[in-house]
Every structure is written in C-alpha cells, then in structure tokens.
Design an enzyme around this catalytic site. Structure first.
Site, mmCIF file in Angstrom:
data_model
loop_
_atom_site.group_PDB
_atom_site.id
_atom_site.type_symbol
_atom_site.label_atom_id
_atom_site.label_comp_id
_atom_site.label_asym_id
_atom_site.label_seq_id
_atom_site.Cartn_x
_atom_site.Cartn_y
_atom_site.Cartn_z
ATOM 1 C CG ASP A 94 43.684 39.697 58.056
ATOM 2 O OD1 ASP A 94 44.567 39.525 58.923
ATOM 3 O OD2 ASP A 94 43.656 40.685 57.304
ATOM 4 C CG ASP A 267 44.386 37.673 50.705
ATOM 5 O OD1 ASP A 267 43.530 38.525 51.005
ATOM 6 O OD2 ASP A 267 45.549 37.697 51.163
ATOM 7 C CB CYS A 305 37.449 32.429 29.453
ATOM 8 S SG CYS A 305 37.055 32.308 31.219
ATOM 9 C CB CYS A 307 34.569 31.409 33.786
ATOM 10 S SG CYS A 307 33.956 32.902 32.968
ATOM 11 C CB CYS A 310 33.523 33.100 29.224
ATOM 12 S SG CYS A 310 34.401 34.601 29.733
ATOM 13 C CG HIS A 336 35.978 36.603 33.376
ATOM 14 N ND1 HIS A 336 36.301 35.671 32.405
ATOM 15 C CD2 HIS A 336 36.943 37.562 33.310
ATOM 16 C CE1 HIS A 336 37.402 36.056 31.779
ATOM 17 N NE2 HIS A 336 37.807 37.198 32.304
#
Length: 370
Positions: A94, A267, A305, A307, A310, A336
């Site tokens: 940015d 984002d 989930c 991830c 998890c 997560h």
C-alpha cells in the site's frame, strides 16, 4: 508489463462475481482472494510457513510504516522485501496514503505531495508521488499503489472533490515515475460516498490501469449498505479484463458481498486484530474464546475446520492461553481466522466456477451474524 496478466475464467451471470487467475512475477493468484495484511513486514504472530499452510497466496505490507522503520534502504540491501521477510509469493505494498492521513495529526497537502509528522517521533517528513514510488521500488513488491488522498467519512462534497483532484494529479506522476517492469502500479478510485465523483475518478484511472485497479476510501465509517451501493455503481464501469482490489475490507460478510459485486481482491487487518482480543470467526459469526463458558469446552474453535489450531487445540486450552497472557493464544486464533477467510474466498471461487454462487452467498449470509 509482460510479467503481469489476468485471465477471467468465469463470471456469475446473476451477481457479477468473478473467478480468475492473476499472473505475477512471484506466482499466480487464484481470484477471488483474501490477502492477509503484514503492515510492518509481518502478519502479526504468524510465520510465513504458517501462512503457506493456511492457504495464503499473497500478503500486504505498508510503504509508510516500512519507510519509517527499518527504512526502505535496509530492505533493499537485504535483497528486497521477499528475501527480508522470507516470503516467495506475491507481495502488494500500500502506498501509505491512508496511514499518512489517519495517523498524522499535522499534515499539509499540496499538489507536490504531503508533508506529515511521523507517528513514531513527530519528525517532519515529506512524501511526493515520486518518493512513494521510489520507496516501493526499493522494497521490491510485485504490486505497488499510487499515492492517493483518502477523505474521511462524513467529508463534504468539496473536500471529496479536492481529494479526487489530488489523487488524479498524483496518479499521473506515479505512472510517469514507475519504470520497473517487475512491478504493477494500481490506480486508486476515490470519491468518498459521492457516486458522481467515483465515476469521474474511474475515468481518471482507466488510462493508467494496465493490469489492476483499486477502490479506496470505503469501510472508513460509512454504513455497509452505502459501500455496497458504491460497489454496484462502479461494477459496470471498471475494466472488465483486470483484477479489481477493494482496499482494507475483509470481514466475512463484506468479503462475500464484495465478491458478489465484481471484486477480485480484498484485504484487512481484522482477522489478526480480533484474534489478539480472543475472538474467532465461525460460520455463525464470531466466538469469543476468552469467555468463561469455554473453560471446559474441549472442542476445537470450529467443528469441521482443518486449520492447524482446530486440528490440535481446544477452546479450553486457547482460552487458558489468552487469559494467561500467552502469545500462542493469539497466534492460534490468528491462524484460524486467516484460514477461515482464505478458504471462504476459495469456496466463493469454487461456487462461481460451478455456477452456484448466488445460492452459496445466500446460505452463508443467512447463517452468519457479525
């Protein structure tokens, strides 16, 4: 700009949601995509290896913050941002325009650029459009943003007109100064909540949009319905064959609503910010892991989930970490939350490809309350 191209693979005829591939020097980005934010050259509490595992395709860093510390010359000497942070996929920087206007209380805007005070030590600095590009050239990111003026929520029409005027002048100078073929400059559409200014700004930007265009100045205080209305207005006039980036927007509901209005890239710092406060995204909205009711809850943050957090840890353990002030707690929730958003974007893409995006969108938003 042979290093960059965009393939539009599929478009939803009912909503305008798009699935594509954005080719960059550091790899392809499957769109729509959520991009984790690493403002100061790190996604807070999460290593690049973790980002790879959870499915991140591209990350963001910020020109303003990296200019102040460690300084772009340090990054350049290190071999560029990719080597400096150990990330071999695409990076977007940015321009720092938003930070200049949001963090610096004393600032002066002219056609030449912006004079501002460092939020770190009060030192006076000056950033011209050319300086903005020079910093991003030194950082070596794949996608660079023009210096722009982000007017505040509630700004008057006259203030929005002036912000758009400066944004146009600075875009022209950024474009003339950006000569690195391995970097793609994105113009930024400003105009606050005024549709006529937004449409005029698109016309200003199109001659300079070679493989990407951004929409800035939304999600800065206005109602979500206003943001969606602006996106619907812009959708038919934005370049059809280029990726469209909605800046700084990324709650799960906004992600799906943005994609439904033709946005390809989004984002936000939200997933890691709320993680540090003990809050996780789940399909029903949010789960505040720190709450006492999870003291003896030995389920993962979200059933089903896959991830890292998890797969290995329970709500009870993560609650303990948060309440004990252990850094690992925020890291696990961050993993997560980032997994949730990157996979939500991937699920949207798959639904577009399989001609079922409207149903996917309705089902998701019906169950999600944030």
């Amino acid at each position: 700009m042979k290093e960059f191209s965009f393939e539009l693979i599929k478009e939803c005829p009912k909503t305008g949601a798009r699935a594509g591939i954005f080719h960059t020097p550091h790899g392809d980005i499957l769109t729509p995509v959520f991009m984790p934010v690493g403002t100061q050259a790190t996604v807070k509490g999460v290593t690049p290896e973790m980002l790879n595992e959870l499915g991140a395709q591209i990350i963001l860093s910020n020109t303003y913050h990296l200019h102040l510390r460690p300084g772009e010359e340090i990054v350049k000497k290190a071999g560029g941002l990719h080597k400096f942070i150990h990330w071999d996929k695409p990076i977007l920087t940015d321009s720092g325009g938003f930070q200049v206007f949001s963090l610096s209380k004393l600032r002066k805007l002219t056609d030449e650029g912006v004079e501002f005070s460092s939020h770190l030590n009060g030192e006076r600095r000056f950033m011209s459009p050319e300086k903005c590009i020079d910093i991003q050239n030194a950082l070596g990111s794949d996608i660079v943003m023009q210096l722009d003026v982000c007017s505040e929520a509630g700004a008057s029409y006259a203030e929005a007109v002036e912000a758009k005027r400066l944004t146009k002048i600075w875009l022209e100078r950024c474009f003339e100064h950006q000569k690195n073929p391995k970097q793609m400059l994105f113009p930024i559409v400003q105009g606050n909540v005024f549709k006529d200014l937004r449409l005029k700004c698109v016309k200003d930007c199109i001659p300079y949009a070679k493989c990407g265009i951004a929409i800035g100045g939304l999600s800065v205080g206005e109602e979500k319905s206003v943001m969606y209305d602006i996106l619907e207005t812009l959708h038919p006039v934005l370049p059809h064959d280029q990726p469209r980036y909605l800046m700084g927007v990324g709650s799960p509901d906004c992600l799906v609503e943005g994609f439904a209005r033709g946005i390809d890239m989004m984002d936000c710092v939200l997933p890691t910010r709320i993680a540090r406060n003990g809050t996780a995204f789940v399909k029903e909205g949010k789960l505040v892991v720190k709450n006492a009711k999870y003291k003896e809850d030995f389920r993962p943050i979200e059933e089903g989930c896959d991830c890292y957090a998890c797969r290995h840890y329970t709500r009870s353990y993560i609650r303990h970490l948060m309440n004990a002030g252990e850094m690992l707690g925020a890291t696990l929730i961050s993993i997560h939350n980032l997994h949730f958003l990157t996979h939500l974007a991937a699920d949207c893409r798959q639904a577009i490809l399989e001609d079922r995006f409207p149903e996917f969108k309705d089902n998701f938003l019906k169950n999600f309350v944030y």
